[in-house]
Design a protein around this motif. Structure first.
Motif, PDB file in Angstrom:
ATOM      1  N   PHE A 177     -34.153  70.324   8.222  1.00 42.86           N
ATOM      2  CA  PHE A 177     -34.341  71.630   8.839  1.00 42.86           C
ATOM      3  C   PHE A 177     -32.962  72.217   9.126  1.00 42.86           C
ATOM      4  N   GLN A 178     -32.886  73.547   9.207  1.00 43.72           N
ATOM      5  CA  GLN A 178     -31.578  74.184   9.299  1.00 43.72           C
ATOM      6  C   GLN A 178     -31.007  74.207  10.715  1.00 43.72           C
ATOM      7  N   ASP A 185     -37.843  77.729  10.583  1.00 42.50           N
ATOM      8  CA  ASP A 185     -37.701  77.589   9.134  1.00 42.50           C
ATOM      9  C   ASP A 185     -38.995  77.831   8.363  1.00 42.50           C
ATOM     10  N   CYS A 225     -36.577  69.287   4.043  1.00 47.52           N
ATOM     11  CA  CYS A 225     -37.730  70.063   4.515  1.00 47.52           C
ATOM     12  C   CYS A 225     -37.650  71.523   4.081  1.00 47.52           C
ATOM     13  N   CYS A 226     -36.481  72.113   4.161  1.00 44.07           N
ATOM     14  CA  CYS A 226     -36.345  73.510   3.731  1.00 44.07           C
ATOM     15  C   CYS A 226     -36.635  73.654   2.246  1.00 44.07           C
ATOM     16  N   ASN A 230     -39.635  75.955   0.377  1.00 44.66           N
ATOM     17  CA  ASN A 230     -39.430  76.851  -0.761  1.00 44.66           C
ATOM     18  C   ASN A 230     -40.392  76.535  -1.904  1.00 44.66           C
TER      19      ASN A 230
END
Length: 315
Positions: A177-178, A185, A225-226, A230
C-alpha cells in the motif's frame, strides 16, 4: 482517411445485408428460426427430423454464446434482453416467452432454459462485480477492517504491524500500500479490489508470499497490493464489457464469480513473471511492464479463456 472510413462503413452495411439475407434464406429453407438451429445443433436431432433433441438439457458455453447473440439481435425479444439483466430474472418464464415467440418445439426447450440459466448466472456475476467496484472500502465497517486484517495475516504470517492505530501504520507499505492508511488506495477498485486481494492471498498463498519477496533487490519490487488493485480495475472492465462471458457460461452464479477471481490470480501471476523477467532497476519500469502484461492477459482471456506463463497454464 475519409475515403477509407466510408469504405469501412460500406463494408459493414454490406456484411449486415448479407447476414440478414442469409438468415432469411436459411429460415425459408428449413422453417426454423436461428435460435431453433442453435438449439438443434446442441442436441442429437435435426430440423428435418422433427426437432428431436438429446435427453440431456445441458448446453455448451459455445452454444450459449450464440444463443445470447441471437437474442440480442432479435427485435421480437427486446424485452427478454432487459429481463435477462434483472435480479428477478427467471429462466423458466423467459424460456416460455422465447419458445412462444420463436415457435421452439417442446423437445428443445430444456436446452433453451439451460442456456438462459447460463446467461442469467453471468449477468448476475457482472452485476455483483459492478456493485463491489462502486462500493468504497469503509473504515467504519468492521467487515472491511476484518478483510484487511486477514489480508495482512495471510501475507505476513506471524508478523505484527507497527503502531497501535489500525488505520495509520507504516507497516502497510510492506504489503504494497502507498501510505499509512490503506483505505486511500482503493478508489479505483472499491471493495472488489479488497475481495480479490484476499482471494489471491487465501487461495494461492505460496505464490502471493513469493511475489512479495521478488525480485531479491528490494528497490526493484513493485507495490504488491496497489498492483493488484490496478489489475482489478482492468479485469472488471473486461467482464462488464461482456468480453469474458463465453468462458463463464455453463457455471453456476457462485462459480462464475470464483472463475473471475481465478482470472485475476492468473493475470497477477502473469504480470509478476513479466516483471521479474524484465529485470527492473526500480519502480519506474512499472507502467510499460504493466501495460504489456494487461494487453497480453486480455488477449489470452478473450480468445482462449485461460492464461499461460512460459507455455504453461497458470493455476
Amino acid at each position: 482517411m475519409k475515403i477509407f472510413e466510408r469504405a469501412l462503413d460500406l463494408l459493414d452495411r454490406l456484411w449486415f445485408i448479407c447476414a440478414k439475407m442469409t438468415k432469411w434464406v436459411v429460415h425459408r429453407c428449413t422453417g426454423a428460426s436461428e435460435i431453433q438451429r442453435i438449439l438443434v445443433a446442441e442436441g442429437d436431432g435435426s430440423v428435418s427430423a422433427g426437432w428431436s433433441s438429446s435427453s440431456s438439457s445441458s448446453i455448451s458455453s459455445y452454444r450459449t454464446e450464440k444463443l445470447a447473440k441471437s437474442i440480442t439481435r432479435s427485435t421480437k425479444l427486446d424485452d427478454v434482453q432487459s429481463l435477462l439483466l434483472s435480479p428477478e430474472a427467471n429462466s423458466s418464464e423467459l424460456a416460455r416467452t422465447v419458445a412462444a415467440r420463436k415457435r421452439i418445439p417442446p423437445g428443445l426447450r430444456g436446452h433453451l432454459e439451460q442456456g438462459l440459466t447460463n446467461m442469467i448466472a453471468v449477468a448476475s456475476a457482472i452485476r455483483e462485480v459492478r456493485e463491489w467496484k462502486a462500493k468504497a472500502v469503509d473504515r467504519n465497517l468492521m467487515s472491511h477492517r476484518e478483510m484487511l486484517e486477514n489480508l495482512w495475516i495471510l501475507l505476513k504470517v506471524g508478523q505484527e504491524r507497527e503502531g497501535d492505530d489500525f488505520w495509520s501504520s507504516s507497516s502497510w507499505s510492506e504489503i504494497g500500500f502507498q501510505g499509512r492508511d490503506p483505505c486511500t488506495d482503493f478508489r479505483g477498485a472499491g471493495v472488489l479490489g479488497l475481495i480479490q486481494l484476499c482471494y489471491f492471498a487465501k487461495h494461492r498463498p505460496d505464490s502471493a508470499r513469493r511475489m512479495l519477496r521478488e525480485p531479491p533487490m528490494e528497490a526493484a519490487r513493485y507495490p504488491f497490493c496497489c498492483c493488484g488493485l490496478n489489475i482489478t480495475a482492468s479485469l472488471s472492465d473486461l467482464i462488464t464489457q461482456d468480453k469474458l462471458s463465453r468462458w463463464l457460461y455453463g457455471k453456476r452464479a457462485s462459480e462464475v464469480v470464483s472463475a473471475f477471481h481465478d482470472f485475476y490470480c492468473d493475470t497477477f501471476e502473469l504480470f509478476h513473471a513479466r516483471w521479474v523477467a524484465s529485470k527492473p532497476q526500480n519502480i519506474l519500469s512499472f507502467p510499460p511492464v504493466f501495460k504489456a502484461a494487461m494487453e497480453q492477459a486480455s488477449r489470452m482471456l478473450e480468445h482462449e479463456g485461460f492464461i499461460t506463463v512460459d507455455g504453461r497454464e497458470v493455476q
